[in-house]
Design a protein around this motif. Structure first.
Motif, mmCIF file in Angstrom:
data_model
loop_
_atom_site.group_PDB
_atom_site.id
_atom_site.type_symbol
_atom_site.label_atom_id
_atom_site.label_comp_id
_atom_site.label_asym_id
_atom_site.label_seq_id
_atom_site.Cartn_x
_atom_site.Cartn_y
_atom_site.Cartn_z
ATOM 1 N N ASN A 503 83.415 36.054 22.887
ATOM 2 C CA ASN A 503 84.198 36.636 23.973
ATOM 3 C C ASN A 503 85.342 35.709 24.381
ATOM 4 N N ARG A 504 85.105 34.406 24.318
ATOM 5 C CA ARG A 504 86.138 33.458 24.723
ATOM 6 C C ARG A 504 87.275 33.374 23.716
ATOM 7 N N ILE A 505 86.939 33.404 22.425
ATOM 8 C CA ILE A 505 87.987 33.186 21.425
ATOM 9 C C ILE A 505 88.905 34.393 21.280
ATOM 10 N N GLN A 506 88.560 35.517 21.895
ATOM 11 C CA GLN A 506 89.452 36.671 21.845
ATOM 12 C C GLN A 506 90.667 36.493 22.742
ATOM 13 N N ASN A 507 90.661 35.438 23.552
ATOM 14 C CA ASN A 507 91.845 35.037 24.303
ATOM 15 C C ASN A 507 92.787 34.314 23.345
ATOM 16 N N SER A 508 94.017 34.759 23.267
ATOM 17 C CA SER A 508 94.962 34.215 22.280
ATOM 18 C C SER A 508 95.239 32.730 22.458
ATOM 19 N N SER A 509 94.943 32.171 23.645
ATOM 20 C CA SER A 509 95.194 30.751 23.882
ATOM 21 C C SER A 509 94.018 29.877 23.468
ATOM 22 N N HIS A 510 92.925 30.495 23.004
ATOM 23 C CA HIS A 510 91.761 29.718 22.606
ATOM 24 C C HIS A 510 92.028 28.999 21.283
ATOM 25 N N PRO A 517 90.533 37.761 12.339
ATOM 26 C CA PRO A 517 91.372 38.622 11.476
ATOM 27 C C PRO A 517 92.297 39.477 12.333
ATOM 28 N N PRO A 518 93.280 40.147 11.727
ATOM 29 C CA PRO A 518 94.184 41.000 12.507
ATOM 30 C C PRO A 518 93.438 42.168 13.129
ATOM 31 N N GLU A 519 94.006 42.670 14.218
ATOM 32 C CA GLU A 519 93.395 43.812 14.902
ATOM 33 C C GLU A 519 93.777 45.109 14.197
ATOM 34 N N LYS A 520 92.867 46.074 14.267
ATOM 35 C CA LYS A 520 93.100 47.393 13.690
ATOM 36 C C LYS A 520 92.500 48.426 14.630
ATOM 37 N N ARG A 528 84.358 50.681 20.036
ATOM 38 C CA ARG A 528 83.755 49.593 19.292
ATOM 39 C C ARG A 528 83.713 48.328 20.146
ATOM 40 N N GLY A 529 82.875 47.387 19.716
ATOM 41 C CA GLY A 529 82.769 46.139 20.454
ATOM 42 C C GLY A 529 84.014 45.280 20.329
ATOM 43 N N HIS A 530 84.795 45.503 19.274
ATOM 44 C CA HIS A 530 86.047 44.778 19.087
ATOM 45 C C HIS A 530 86.932 45.613 18.164
ATOM 46 N N SER A 531 88.195 45.238 18.074
ATOM 47 C CA SER A 531 89.143 46.006 17.268
ATOM 48 C C SER A 531 89.630 45.226 16.052
ATOM 49 N N TYR A 532 88.903 44.199 15.642
ATOM 50 C CA TYR A 532 89.342 43.369 14.532
ATOM 51 C C TYR A 532 88.914 43.974 13.193
ATOM 52 N N THR A 533 89.714 43.717 12.188
ATOM 53 C CA THR A 533 89.393 44.173 10.832
ATOM 54 C C THR A 533 88.162 43.438 10.312
ATOM 55 N N LEU A 534 87.236 44.189 9.737
ATOM 56 C CA LEU A 534 86.031 43.567 9.201
ATOM 57 C C LEU A 534 86.354 42.864 7.885
ATOM 58 N N PRO A 535 85.922 41.617 7.731
ATOM 59 C CA PRO A 535 86.250 40.863 6.510
ATOM 60 C C PRO A 535 85.353 41.275 5.348
#
Length: 555
Positions: A503-510, A517-520, A528-535
């Motif tokens: 949850n903390r690293i989703q802040n761009s200043s972390h 990965p990039p958001e999609k 969804r719990g997050h919007s990041y591309t699954l690796p």
């Protein structure tokens, strides 16, 4: 009549000692730590005979530390020529009394400097002193001059190892006056840290608002497992700089400060802070004579950590195929098998940097650990370079690594340490410490040690290792050494730790945000719990590392 035998604990009658323990129901953390350190027998490692003998003469101790931080190739006059030209004296206000008052009111219990003004004076009189101290700060910041009394530090020797045998086993921690520390932190927060380019410190995980050893280890393992996707091995060189903080050359540091976008008066203030310094060594209540120093970033000061970041900010790998992970002066270089720049070339580059910056690499403590895929028979282990010792296991930032990323050695070591601490808690319980405080000590000594940096290495644990830790925790709960509701499930601890950090690293200043990965955005689908591309994870190692594990777990 037989004489009555009175049992003693650490020179104190057992009954008296038990009463003291029972009175810890409302104890402060400081009192609890004192009880835990004594371990019920009044023993303290820092008070051992060897330590007392080494520190018996504060003047000799101060001469030892000051010699490390002093060079003959230094001239104050030359340093002062690097000061920037200031405009005419202005009346600009950099800090107001109403901004400073909460800082003074919330001042924590901290040691005073050479002026011996205790923290509670500033805390209890914050309203009365705020405007006066603000005027002192503004005058100092405008002129770019540090008051002379702030240039004297009280050095306290702190052991670096459990059983020191020489003065080199101690770390000199400098205590500057409380007002100096407050002013230093203002300089760092308002001008110094914002002026440091983000790109130059992306590989440094210490001395940052979001940085930690956990983040550093997460980044290191992330790079290792991704390199192993296309390489049969990854070489990790652990570079050790001798007395890195205490031997920083001021001339070199100041020239690096010149490249930052800082106001001239702030730049001059830092030069003033670094020049003309002196220190006195304090052992118990005895002070040594003052000795001048002209190196170091003053360990223990408010501005020192940021200055060290700047000092090492221009140390980067020669090739983009290779990675550096830095935590303060701990520097770890990763070179994969197919890199276009070999480990020998990269190490030569680091040695050239160290020579140019007047820093010394301790070759005896510099080691290499080769990481490889889980099938060592299919891996080719390269030969060592520059006579650097290759090791099969190594301790990095408190976690024991092996070449195949199996953490069995780490689990064994941690459980052995915690078993000793469990015995200590049993002693405290037998001497009358309340159950509520036993749980506090259990969490501080056992839980925090077992699950230190868990998000970095917890995903690589196998079922047997998890079971060993769970059995240990259940035993402690069964013996009544912790709360009956204490969680004894490694998998749940890992899930909670992962959730907090993710949850903390989703802040761009972390400091770990660049690993995501990039958001999609998935339009029209369920939330969804997050919007990041699954690796794409081609192997188990990749799936076990922090970022892929969280991306799939918190989907």
């Amino acid at each position: 009549m037989k004489p009555q035998i009175v049992p003693y604990v650490g020179g104190v009658p057992l009954k008296t000692h038990t009463n003291r323990m029972a009175n810890l129901a409302d104890a402060s953390p400081k009192d609890l730590w004192a009880a835990a350190r004594n371990g019920g027998n009044g023993c303290n490692r820092s008070g051992s005979y060897v330590t007392q003998r080494l520190l018996s003469n504060p003047d000799l101790v101060n001469e030892f530390f000051s010699a490390i931080s002093t060079t003959n190739a230094y001239n104050d006059a030359t340093v002062w020529t690097l000061r920037a030209e200031l405009e005419q004296y202005s009346s600009q206000t950099y800090v107001n009394g109403y901004e400073l008052e909460p800082v003074l009111r919330r001042l924590k219990n901290t040691a005073p400097g050479c002026d011996e003004i205790p923290f509670w004076v500033y805390r209890n009189c914050s309203f009365e002193l705020a405007d006066v101290i603000a005027d002192i700060f503004n005058c100092s910041f405008r002129t770019g001059m540090v008051p002379v009394s702030w240039l004297m530090a009280i050095v306290t020797p702190v052991p670096k190892v459990s059983h020191p045998v020489s003065l080199s086993d101690f770390r000199p921690i400098s205590v500057t006056p409380i007002l100096s520390r407050i002013a230093e932190k203002l300089i760092v927060k308002q001008w110094l840290r914002p002026s440091i380019p983000v790109d130059s410190t992306v590989d440094q995980y210490a001395f940052k608002p979001t940085g930690s050893t956990t983040c550093a280890l997460v980044s290191l393992i992330h790079d290792i497992v991704h390199m192993l996707e296309n390489n049969s091995y990854v070489r990790c060189l652990m570079v050790d700089f001798s007395k890195a903080f205490d031997t920083v050359d001021h001339m070199i540091l100041i020239r690096k400060l010149q490249a930052l976008n800082m106001p001239p008066n702030v730049y001059n203030w830092i030069i003033s802070f670094l020049t003309g310094r002196a220190q006195r060594c304090k052992v118990q209540d005895t002070l040594s004579k003052a000795i001048g120093i002209n190196l170091s970033i003053v360990q223990g000061s408010g501005i020192g950590p940021s200055l060290y970041i700047i000092m090492e900010s221009d140390l980067h790998p020669k090739s983009r195929d290779n990675k550096l992970m830095k935590y303060a002066d701990d520097t770890n270089l990763l070179v994969p098998e197919t890199s276009n720049c070999t480990l020998s070339e990269e190490f030569g580059h680091i040695k050239d940097w160290a020579l140019a910056n007047k820093m010394v690499i301790n070759m005896s403590k510099t080691k290499e650990l080769v990481f490889y895929r889980p099938h060592p028979s299919r891996s080719h282990i390269p030969l060592a370079v520059d006579n650097i010792e290759q090791v099969k296991i190594a301790r990095l930032l408190g976690v024991i690594f092996s070449g195949n990323l199996n953490f069995d050695e780490h689990v064994t070591f941690v459980l052995s340490i915690c078993s000793q601490r469990l015995y200590l808690i049993k002693l405290l319980r037998s001497q009358g410490m309340p159950e509520s405080k036993l749980h506090v000590i259990f969490v501080a000594l056992i839980i925090s040690r077992i699950f230190y940096a868990l998000s970095a290495w917890g995903g690589f644990l196998n079922s047997q290792q998890i079971n060993r830790i769970d059995v240990f925790l259940r035993k402690a709960r069964r013996f009544g050494l912790c709360s009956p509701t204490c969680l004894c499930d490694v998998s749940e601890y890992l899930r909670l730790a992962d959730s907090r950090l993710f949850n903390r690293i989703q802040n761009s200043s972390h400091c770990l945000a660049h690993l995501l990965p990039p958001e999609k955005h998935h339009l029209g689908l369920r939330p969804r719990g997050h919007s990041y591309t699954l690796p794409i994870c081609p192997n188990k190692l990749c799936k076990s590392s922090f970022i892929p594990r969280c991306l799939f777990c918190f989907l």
